[in-house]
Design an enzyme around this catalytic site. Structure first.
Site, PDB file in Angstrom:
ATOM      1  N   GLN A 164      -4.168  -1.644   9.749  1.00 34.42           N
ATOM      2  CA  GLN A 164      -4.158  -2.962   9.108  1.00 34.42           C
ATOM      3  C   GLN A 164      -4.733  -4.027  10.056  1.00 34.42           C
ATOM      4  O   GLN A 164      -4.311  -4.136  11.210  1.00 34.42           O
ATOM      5  CB  GLN A 164      -2.714  -3.317   8.705  1.00 34.42           C
ATOM      6  CG  GLN A 164      -2.561  -4.623   7.957  1.00 34.42           C
ATOM      7  CD  GLN A 164      -3.190  -4.613   6.566  1.00 34.42           C
ATOM      8  OE1 GLN A 164      -3.107  -3.640   5.835  1.00 34.42           O
ATOM      9  NE2 GLN A 164      -3.848  -5.702   6.210  1.00 34.42           N
TER      10      GLN A 164
ATOM     11  N   ASP B  35     -10.435   2.905   4.397  1.00 36.05           N
ATOM     12  CA  ASP B  35     -10.726   1.470   4.248  1.00 36.05           C
ATOM     13  C   ASP B  35     -12.241   1.242   4.179  1.00 36.05           C
ATOM     14  O   ASP B  35     -12.690   0.161   3.812  1.00 36.05           O
ATOM     15  CB  ASP B  35     -10.156   0.686   5.443  1.00 36.05           C
ATOM     16  CG  ASP B  35      -8.960  -0.172   5.064  1.00 36.05           C
ATOM     17  OD1 ASP B  35      -8.809  -0.474   3.860  1.00 36.05           O
ATOM     18  OD2 ASP B  35      -8.179  -0.532   5.962  1.00 36.05           O
TER      19      ASP B  35
ATOM     20  N   LYS C 189       0.839  -1.208   0.000  1.00 38.06           N
ATOM     21  CA  LYS C 189       0.000   0.000   0.000  1.00 38.06           C
ATOM     22  C   LYS C 189       0.876   1.260   0.000  1.00 38.06           C
ATOM     23  O   LYS C 189       0.614   2.213  -0.737  1.00 38.06           O
ATOM     24  CB  LYS C 189      -0.933  -0.017   1.228  1.00 38.06           C
ATOM     25  CG  LYS C 189      -2.037  -1.067   1.086  1.00 38.06           C
ATOM     26  CD  LYS C 189      -2.793  -1.327   2.380  1.00 38.06           C
ATOM     27  CE  LYS C 189      -3.747  -2.493   2.194  1.00 38.06           C
ATOM     28  NZ  LYS C 189      -4.425  -2.922   3.439  1.00 38.06           N
TER      29      LYS C 189
END
Ligand code: NAD
Length: 290
Positions: A96, A119, A52
């Site tokens: 994460q 997200d 990412k």
């Protein structure tokens, strides 16, 4: 059979984003900035986060990687999230998952400012998705919608079966495929571990989205000719012949299912890169929200 090439499509999207970022910079506007928080050093999570951050660099975003030890307390992590929420230089950030067991993931997700939740996991963004209001779509389902859109897959009126009801993939995917939008308007069946006679349901499907985390679960005898198959699964399996010591397997038996499918995603190179592209699209959108 046409391969739904997530790697190529995500590169196309990255190119488009890079052009927009160059334009922003040219006009003296702020460079989009994504931060990623990782707790501990789980091999797969480190790989995803690094990918990412690398993608941010490729499109010209600023990026910050925040690495916290596996034993960081929930209070410390919440403090870090508060700091990111209040840092005007950060447009969006992700934490994460999965997190170590002593940290409550729901509590962490709820602490993220919805306007920076790139997200798309915060309840406010999930609610906005259900109500067709603007917001951040969850990265993996958003990436799948983009992939189907760019390959001009007809979805209206089709039977779509989603396998797996996780909060980050299966459940939101089922909602997106039923929405009254270009990619959408499907008759959706959301299946899970308690579903009976799954193969009878999948054999009637025009589109199957598989996200359960069981390697090569969807086999050739479970699908009809001409089906469109999206494989979300990523499982590392030991493979001594590889330098890394493992290879990646999806939830679809590619060899069997690809013989019947009209379109299918590979693993790797399918949904994974699209998830990253969505994260970048959401971050660009976060800049506009400010
Ligand atoms: P999860 O592990 O949270 O949940 C699995 C789901 O599968 C559950 O809802 C369960 O009910 C369902 N399930 C289990 N057995 C089943 C069965 N026999 N029949 C039907 N349903 C069954 O799932 P997740 O977090 O969505 O992850 C699924 C897979 O997708 C994993 O391999 C994960 O690594 C991968 N993943 C990939 C990406 C990507 O970017 N490519 C993103 C997220 C997850």
């Amino acid at each position: 059979m046409i391969l739904l090439d997530g790697k190529k499509t995500s590169n196309d999207i990255k190119q488009e984003i890079a052009e927009k970022v160059a334009e922003l910079k040219k006009h003296g506007k702020k460079t989009p900035h994504l931060a990623a928080v990782i707790v501990g050093s789980n091999g797969a999570s480190v790989t995803y986060v690094n990918a990412k951050v690398k993608a941010c660099e490729k499109v010209g975003f600023d990026s910050t990687l925040i690495q916290l030890p596996a034993d960081v307390s929930e209070v410390e992590l919440l403090k870090k999230i508060d700091a990111l929420n209040n840092d005007d230089n950060i447009d969006g950030f992700i934490v994460q998952l999965p997190l170590p067991k002593h940290i409550n993931e729901h509590k962490i997700t709820l602490a993220i400012n919805p306007a920076k939740d790139v997200d798309g996991f915060h309840p406010e963004n999930l609610g906005r998705m259900v109500l067709d209001l603007p917001g951040f779509l969850p990265a993996t389902p958003y990436g799948i919608v983009q992939l189907l859109d760019r390959y001009e897959i007809e979805t209206s009126g089709k039977n779509c079966v989603v396998i797996g009801r996780s909060h980050i993939v299966g459940s939101p995917m089922s909602i997106l495929m039923a929405r009254n939008t270009k990619v959408g308007n499907c008759t959706v069946t959301l299946t899970h571990s308690r579903t009976k006679n799954l193969e009878e349901i999948t054999r009637k499907a025009d589109i199957i989205i598989v996200a359960l985390g069981k390697t090569e679960f969807l086999t050739g005898d479970m699908v009809k000719e001409g089906v469109v198959v999206v494989d979300v699964g990523i499982t590392r399996v030991e493979d001594a012949s590889k330098k890394s010591g493992f290879r990646l397997l999806g939830d679809v038996n590619f060899e069997e299912v690809s013989k019947k499918a009209s379109h299918i995603t590979p693993v790797p190179g399918g949904v994974g890169p699209m998830t990253i592209a969505s994260l970048l699209m959401n971050t660009l959108q976060a800049v506009d929200l400010k």
